[in-house]
Scaffold this active site. Structure first.
Site, PDB file in Angstrom:
ATOM      1  CD  GLU A  85      28.810 -59.746  49.975  1.00  0.00           C
ATOM      2  OE1 GLU A  85      29.866 -59.183  50.329  1.00  0.00           O
ATOM      3  OE2 GLU A  85      28.780 -60.763  49.269  1.00  0.00           O
ATOM      4  CE  LYS A 275      33.877 -59.719  49.239  1.00  0.00           C
ATOM      5  NZ  LYS A 275      32.439 -59.924  49.426  1.00  0.00           N
ATOM      6  CG  ASP A 291      41.869 -53.758  64.425  1.00  0.00           C
ATOM      7  OD1 ASP A 291      41.490 -53.708  63.245  1.00  0.00           O
ATOM      8  OD2 ASP A 291      42.836 -53.108  64.860  1.00  0.00           O
ATOM      9  CG  HIS A 388      24.259 -63.041  44.838  1.00  0.00           C
ATOM     10  ND1 HIS A 388      25.509 -62.566  44.549  1.00  0.00           N
ATOM     11  CD2 HIS A 388      24.352 -63.598  46.061  1.00  0.00           C
ATOM     12  CE1 HIS A 388      26.315 -62.839  45.551  1.00  0.00           C
ATOM     13  NE2 HIS A 388      25.635 -63.467  46.473  1.00  0.00           N
TER      14      HIS A 388
END
Ligand code: MEV
Length: 433
Positions: A85, A275, A291, A388
């Protein structure tokens, strides 16, 4: 619909690829070229990657970026981040720089306990089971001595085993709930081996000494590790928050805190908020060969521990001091698993100066906190689209293979025009006409 295939795993790598090409692709030559183009020319390296998983056909690249200038407990770190990202690494670097000038990050490992469970059913009297457990517990521990001796020599091992009665929630259901210290190893193999041995001994001994049927359902570690906790924090006098994009630090601090409070009480916002934290956490977890699915599962369970999904970060604004912190469970390893196998994982760990698992927990927590600081700072000031859209513009320009001269002109043009896919394509076409 394609026919099912049997014996696929026994085919060679080339045979697997040929089957895929025959079954799914109209332009076989192009698909073959794509798949093989991602192979490493270094045969040994390719073999290593082929053998990480099963049915490997090629490599799937992710960028490995770095975020420098992280001052953690007065020591500088450059943090490796594997993530696809855009803006995440830039945001981390920006937050690192911001806090480097304000005392840096302070971190502390609160606890390091891991958990594993043997789930079993029993149809007899609970008091008898309790009596049996008391007698068999030392035997359970003794039966794992071959597995635990190295770990114990280094100071880790089995911490305790408890018998838990869950038969009120599910008929005949009980557990051996075991806790472990696995030091620098994530410990999955160690814990699962101990648990499977507990299960064997527990069942065997029951045959002669316990009335009633005892059946093992399964033995497995838990990825929920609320007692493997780390805390990372930043703080400074509110006045010192003043910077290029924070003109009014008091207002910023209050609005920032309000944004955190919203994520604390509102699950829709909390999920997106967390998130953003995981953008930082997963990227370091992945770069260091850990992991990330285990970490994700454990962290989100922790975020819901009070019965409602909530923010992982918290903020206070008291006595003119701004404080922002995270407390999260992280079961990580810096030995074993991929850590000594994947060359880029070794590279990342060397960059972090060969951390212990506890050191790595602190670095990862900092990456999460920094990421959240950057996101909430943008959201409560300029909004995130500004940054962005710059990235979006660059992605489209790259997609159209714009030259550096074209890029310079178009970046200038879009300083005063709105970036949309169509607008950029039109501007490129106009320029090229
Ligand atoms: C995007 O990947 C992450 C953010 O949505 C996080 C947030 O909203 O806090 C920007």
């Amino acid at each position: 619909m394609p026919n099912a295939i049997s014996g696929f795993s026994k085919l060679s790598k080339s045979e697997k690829i040929e089957w895929l090409l025959d079954t799914y692709f109209s332009d076989k030559a192009a698909a073959r070229k794509l798949v093989t183009q991602y192979w490493s020319s270094d045969k040994k390296l390719q073999k290593l990657h082929d053998e990480f998983i099963e049915n490997t056909i090629t490599n799937y690249y992710l960028p490995l970026g770095v975020a420098p200038n992280f001052l953690i407990n007065d020591k500088l770190f450059t943090i490796p981040m594997a993530i696809e990202e855009s803006s995440v690494v830039a945001a981390a670097s920006k937050a690192a720089k911001f806090w480097m000038d304000r005392g840096g990050f302070k971190t502390k490992v609160i606890s390091t306990e891991k958990i594993g469970q043997v789930h079993f059913t029993y149809n007899g009297d609970f008091d008898k089971l309790k009596g049996y457990f008391k007698v068999v517990k030392p035997k359970l521990i003794a039966s794992t001595s071959d597995i635990t001796k190295n770990m114990e020599r280094r100071g880790g091992g089995i911490l305790d085993i408890e018998l838990k009665d869950l038969s009120k929630d599910l008929d005949n259901y009980y557990q051996l709930h075991a806790t472990f210290e696995t030091l620098d190893a994530m410990g999955a193999n160690f814990i699962n081996s101990c648990l499977e041995q507990f299960a064997k001994t527990f069942k065997n001994e029951a045959k002669t000494t316990l009335e009633g049927d005892l059946d093992i359902v399964m033995s497995i570690l838990s990825n929920y590790v609320p007692n493997c906790l780390v805390k990372a924090e930043v703080s400074c006098p509110i006045i010192e928050l003043k910077s290029k994009d924070i003109v009014n630090p008091q207002l910023f601090a209050e609005k920032f805190k309000q944004a955190i409070n919203i994520a604390e009480i509102e699950p829709y916002r909390a999920v997106t908020h967390n998130k953003g934290i995981m953008n930082g956490i997963d990227a370091v977890v992945l770069a260091t060969g850990n992991d990330f699915r285990a970490v994700e599962a454990g962290v989100h369970a922790f975020a819901s521990r009070n019965g409602k999904y909530s923010s992982l970060t918290h903020c206070s604004v008291n006595n003119d001091i701004f404080k922002f912190w995270i407390e999260i469970p992280l079961a990580l390893g810096t030995v074993g698993g991929l850590t000594s196998l994947h060359p880029l994982v070794k590279f990342s760990l060397e960059m972090l100066e060969k951390p212990s698992a506890q050191d790595l927990m602190q670095v990862v927590a900092v990456a999460g906190l920094a990421q959240n600081f950057a996101a909430v700072k943008s959201l409560t000031t300029t909004g995130i689209q500004e940054g962005h859209m710059k990235m979006h513009l660059m992605n489209i320009l790259n997609q159209f293979e714009a030259t550096s001269e074209e890029k310079t002109k178009l970046i200038e043009y879009f300083k005063t025009n709105t970036v949309t896919h169509n607008a950029v394509v039109e501007a490129i076409e106009n320029l090229r006409d």
